[in-house]
Design a protein around this motif. Structure first.
Motif, PDB file in Angstrom:
ATOM      1  N   GLY A   1      -5.192  14.396  -7.007  1.00 54.28           N
ATOM      2  CA  GLY A   1      -6.127  14.675  -5.932  1.00 54.28           C
ATOM      3  C   GLY A   1      -5.661  14.103  -4.615  1.00 54.28           C
ATOM      4  N   HIS A   2      -6.552  14.178  -3.618  1.00 54.98           N
ATOM      5  CA  HIS A   2      -6.263  13.683  -2.277  1.00 54.98           C
ATOM      6  C   HIS A   2      -6.968  12.338  -2.082  1.00 54.98           C
ATOM      7  CE1 HIS A   2      -5.403  17.989  -1.806  1.00 54.98           C
ATOM      8  NE2 HIS A   2      -4.615  17.640  -0.802  1.00 54.98           N
ATOM      9  N   VAL A  56      -1.822  12.916  -4.337  1.00 55.67           N
ATOM     10  CA  VAL A  56      -1.167  12.052  -5.324  1.00 55.67           C
ATOM     11  C   VAL A  56      -1.428  12.617  -6.708  1.00 55.67           C
ATOM     12  CG1 VAL A  56      -1.354   9.996  -3.873  1.00 55.67           C
ATOM     13  CG2 VAL A  56      -3.192  10.542  -5.491  1.00 55.67           C
ATOM     14  N   GLN A  57      -0.611  12.191  -7.644  1.00 53.17           N
ATOM     15  CA  GLN A  57      -0.748  12.621  -9.029  1.00 53.17           C
ATOM     16  C   GLN A  57      -1.217  11.463  -9.898  1.00 53.17           C
ATOM     17  OE1 GLN A  57       3.160  14.207  -9.924  1.00 53.17           O
ATOM     18  NE2 GLN A  57       2.513  16.283  -9.357  1.00 53.17           N
ATOM     19  N   GLN A  58      -1.787  11.828 -11.036  1.00 50.37           N
ATOM     20  CA  GLN A  58      -2.294  10.812 -11.941  1.00 50.37           C
ATOM     21  C   GLN A  58      -1.188   9.825 -12.317  1.00 50.37           C
ATOM     22  OE1 GLN A  58      -3.922  12.427 -15.526  1.00 50.37           O
ATOM     23  NE2 GLN A  58      -4.612  10.440 -16.315  1.00 50.37           N
ATOM     24  N   GLY A  59      -1.472   8.520 -12.207  1.00 45.80           N
ATOM     25  CA  GLY A  59      -0.510   7.481 -12.530  1.00 45.80           C
ATOM     26  C   GLY A  59       0.267   6.959 -11.352  1.00 45.80           C
ATOM     27  N   ASP A  60       0.204   7.633 -10.209  1.00 48.77           N
ATOM     28  CA  ASP A  60       0.901   7.121  -9.023  1.00 48.77           C
ATOM     29  C   ASP A  60       0.264   5.800  -8.590  1.00 48.77           C
ATOM     30  OD1 ASP A  60       2.507   9.299  -9.071  1.00 48.77           O
ATOM     31  OD2 ASP A  60       1.602  10.313  -7.340  1.00 48.77           O
ATOM     32  N   VAL A  61       1.109   4.826  -8.229  1.00 51.99           N
ATOM     33  CA  VAL A  61       0.618   3.523  -7.786  1.00 51.99           C
ATOM     34  C   VAL A  61       0.164   3.627  -6.329  1.00 51.99           C
ATOM     35  CG1 VAL A  61       1.234   1.112  -7.374  1.00 51.99           C
ATOM     36  CG2 VAL A  61       2.123   2.295  -9.392  1.00 51.99           C
ATOM     37  N   LEU A  62      -1.073   3.230  -6.093  1.00 45.89           N
ATOM     38  CA  LEU A  62      -1.635   3.281  -4.747  1.00 45.89           C
ATOM     39  C   LEU A  62      -1.503   1.931  -4.035  1.00 45.89           C
ATOM     40  CD1 LEU A  62      -4.896   5.291  -5.532  1.00 45.89           C
ATOM     41  CD2 LEU A  62      -2.645   6.167  -4.872  1.00 45.89           C
ATOM     42  N   VAL A  63      -1.858   0.863  -4.739  1.00 41.25           N
ATOM     43  CA  VAL A  63      -1.835  -0.484  -4.156  1.00 41.25           C
ATOM     44  C   VAL A  63      -1.275  -1.441  -5.212  1.00 41.25           C
ATOM     45  CG1 VAL A  63      -3.227  -2.393  -3.275  1.00 41.25           C
ATOM     46  CG2 VAL A  63      -3.758  -0.049  -2.583  1.00 41.25           C
ATOM     47  N   GLU A  64      -0.440  -2.385  -4.747  1.00 47.21           N
ATOM     48  CA  GLU A  64       0.094  -3.409  -5.635  1.00 47.21           C
ATOM     49  C   GLU A  64      -0.395  -4.783  -5.174  1.00 47.21           C
ATOM     50  OE1 GLU A  64       4.268  -3.244  -6.626  1.00 47.21           O
ATOM     51  OE2 GLU A  64       4.378  -1.198  -5.839  1.00 47.21           O
ATOM     52  N   VAL A 117       0.875  -1.172   0.000  1.00 48.27           N
ATOM     53  CA  VAL A 117       0.000   0.000   0.000  1.00 48.27           C
ATOM     54  C   VAL A 117       0.909   1.218   0.000  1.00 48.27           C
ATOM     55  CG1 VAL A 117      -1.775   1.296   1.210  1.00 48.27           C
ATOM     56  CG2 VAL A 117      -1.863  -1.209   1.195  1.00 48.27           C
ATOM     57  N   SER A 118       0.843   2.028  -1.055  1.00 46.02           N
ATOM     58  CA  SER A 118       1.842   3.078  -1.272  1.00 46.02           C
ATOM     59  C   SER A 118       1.320   4.485  -0.989  1.00 46.02           C
ATOM     60  CB  SER A 118       2.367   2.994  -2.709  1.00 46.02           C
ATOM     61  OG  SER A 118       2.852   1.705  -3.001  1.00 46.02           O
ATOM     62  N   PHE A 119       0.328   4.630  -0.145  1.00 42.17           N
ATOM     63  CA  PHE A 119      -0.189   5.968   0.156  1.00 42.17           C
ATOM     64  C   PHE A 119      -0.631   6.030   1.605  1.00 42.17           C
ATOM     65  CE2 PHE A 119      -3.933   3.534  -0.850  1.00 42.17           C
ATOM     66  CZ  PHE A 119      -4.907   4.020   0.009  1.00 42.17           C
ATOM     67  N   ALA A 120      -0.762   7.253   2.093  1.00 46.10           N
ATOM     68  CA  ALA A 120      -1.287   7.514   3.432  1.00 46.10           C
ATOM     69  C   ALA A 120      -2.583   8.301   3.302  1.00 46.10           C
ATOM     70  CB  ALA A 120      -0.267   8.291   4.261  1.00 46.10           C
ATOM     71  N   THR A 149     -10.847   6.443  -1.582  1.00 45.44           N
ATOM     72  CA  THR A 149     -11.494   7.468  -2.399  1.00 45.44           C
ATOM     73  C   THR A 149     -10.437   8.444  -2.893  1.00 45.44           C
ATOM     74  OG1 THR A 149     -11.949   8.825  -0.443  1.00 45.44           O
ATOM     75  CG2 THR A 149     -13.675   7.293  -1.157  1.00 45.44           C
ATOM     76  N   LEU A 150     -10.767   9.129  -3.974  1.00 48.57           N
ATOM     77  CA  LEU A 150      -9.850  10.117  -4.560  1.00 48.57           C
ATOM     78  C   LEU A 150     -10.658  11.343  -4.934  1.00 48.57           C
ATOM     79  CD1 LEU A 150      -7.011  10.827  -5.617  1.00 48.57           C
ATOM     80  CD2 LEU A 150      -7.647   9.741  -7.783  1.00 48.57           C
ATOM     81  N   ASP A 151     -10.244  12.520  -4.447  1.00 52.86           N
ATOM     82  CA  ASP A 151     -10.975  13.762  -4.678  1.00 52.86           C
ATOM     83  C   ASP A 151     -10.035  14.855  -5.154  1.00 52.86           C
ATOM     84  OD1 ASP A 151     -13.576  12.868  -3.780  1.00 52.86           O
ATOM     85  OD2 ASP A 151     -12.762  12.912  -1.741  1.00 52.86           O
ATOM     86  N   ASP A 152     -10.431  15.505  -6.225  1.00 49.33           N
ATOM     87  CA  ASP A 152      -9.768  16.737  -6.644  1.00 49.33           C
ATOM     88  C   ASP A 152     -10.606  17.875  -6.089  1.00 49.33           C
ATOM     89  OD1 ASP A 152      -8.636  18.924  -7.811  1.00 49.33           O
ATOM     90  OD2 ASP A 152      -8.975  18.286  -9.888  1.00 49.33           O
ATOM     91  N   ARG A 153     -10.196  18.428  -4.962  1.00 46.45           N
ATOM     92  CA  ARG A 153     -10.993  19.438  -4.272  1.00 46.45           C
ATOM     93  C   ARG A 153     -10.439  20.846  -4.462  1.00 46.45           C
ATOM     94  NH1 ARG A 153      -9.077  16.363   1.015  1.00 46.45           N
ATOM     95  NH2 ARG A 153      -7.323  17.676   1.707  1.00 46.45           N
TER      96      ARG A 153
END
Length: 368
Positions: A166-167, A85-93, A77-80, A187-191
């Motif tokens: 987004g976040h 994060v930016q488009q294309g970043d790996v979140l989960v492998e 799991v590559s996020f907190a 979830t992913l939000d561009d706020r």
């Protein structure tokens, strides 16, 4: 010794009566025309204004719920939570060993089919290879190429990536968990901006337009009010509550607001332009409201409809000319046809009326 009138002769009484009737009246006789001082004011014009209030709910400009495309075991799991994060970043492998082997196998098959096709192609002109065999070799190459692409897609599905900037939200998965296409990862939000949806009564349809500015307040006193612009207006009325859906965009560059927040919304709706007069000029009769207007030097009773009340003045709809004045004081002495005489002195001393027009001093001379 005094004598009573009853004792006087009739001829003397008659002379006294004639003498009394012949006396001049002088100033004691009532005047046939008496000036009635009134105050009138020129008609002004203002646009009707209504404040629409509603409660709205916000959502992010872009919002997504992240699910895996395939089943598998989570290896990283590559996020907190809350991370940008930016488009294309790996979140989960997910475990991808089988898929990596399948890609290599498909690549070997493609290389073997390509070599065979090239060999057949070189021998085709000599007649050693029949056309059917060459076609079969060509088909084998195309099939192997598609199998390689399919294996690559399956390998890509083992990595769950951000689809836009987004976040990310919280997650309940971790290394060792087994997930499937129905498992919510996060979830992913561009706020950077929010879309606030709210419902407006159908009576205001056509009065709100795209681009209109609205005011939004949160339920927290510590957060200041913000403004937004209407970007969408629903194309139909909800028959259950007789409202239509409206959306406004709110800038959130400072990232103080969050998707899902509720807002108190107020919007000023500007209506048609109406005549405006002081409250004291409006009277009520059996047929409704009316005013005493001055037309061609005479008082005229004009029926009106009250559109809106404001501080000290009233917006009216009726047959009122732009250059007319209405009586604001002394209306109890008015009647149709009363002649009006302007008094320049009263005009100078009257000052400004509540509608922004100069008050005019008048004298109304009652007709005989």
């Amino acid at each position: 010794m005094q004598r009573s009138l009853t004792a006087l002769p009739l001829t003397v009484l008659g002379a006294l009566f004639v003498s009394a009737c012949s006396e001049p009246t002088g100033s004691a006789r009532p005047s046939a025309s008496k000036a009635v001082p009134v105050i009138a004011q020129a008609i002004g014009y203002e646009h009707a204004a209504t404040r629409v209030e509603a409660v709205g709910t916000s959502q992010a400009k872009l919002s997504a719920e992240i699910y895996p495309a395939a089943s598998g075991e989570v290896v990283a799991v590559s996020f907190a939570p809350g991370q940008y994060v930016q488009q294309g970043d790996v979140l989960v492998e997910l475990d991808s060993r089988k898929e990596a082997i399948a890609v290599e196998l498909a690549r070997v098959k493609l290389e073997d089919a390509s070599r065979l096709y090239e060999r057949y192609s070189r021998s085709a002109n000599s007649g050693a290879v029949v056309p059917a065999t060459l076609d079969a070799a060509r088909t084998a190459v195309q099939t192997a190429r598609l199998e390689l692409e399919q294996a690559k897609v399956a390998l890509d599905d083992r990595s769950i990536e951000a689809v836009f900037d987004g976040h990310v939200g919280v997650t309940d998965v971790g290394p060792g968990d087994r997930v499937g296409p129905d498992t919510l990862i996060t979830t992913l939000d561009d706020r950077g901006s929010l879309l606030v949806s709210f419902e407006v009564p159908e009576s205001y349809i056509g009065e709100l337009d795209v681009g209109d500015t609205i005011r939004l307040e949160t339920w927290s006193a510590a957060m200041p009010a913000v403004t937004g612009d209407i970007v969408d207006i629903g194309s139909r009325i909800d028959p259950r509550n007789r409202t239509f859906l409206t959306r406004a965009r709110v800038d959130n560059a400072d990232d103080l607001l969050r998707p899902g927040m509720s807002f108190r919304i107020s919007a000023a709706v500007t209506g048609p332009r109406y005549a405006v007069v002081p409250e004291t000029a409006v009277l009520w009769g059996a047929d409704g409201a009316y005013v005493w207007s001055v037309v061609d030097g005479e008082a005229t009773r004009t029926a009106v409809k009250v559109v809106q009340r404001r501080e000290g003045r009233v917006l009216l709809d009726g047959d009122l000319g732009a250059d007319e004045v209405v009586v604001v004081e002394g209306t109890q002495r008015m009647r149709n046809g009363v002649a009006v005489e302007y008094s320049e002195q009263r005009l100078a001393d009257s000052g400004k009326g509540p509608a922004g027009a100069s008050a005019i001093g008048l004298h109304a001379a009652e007709q005989k």
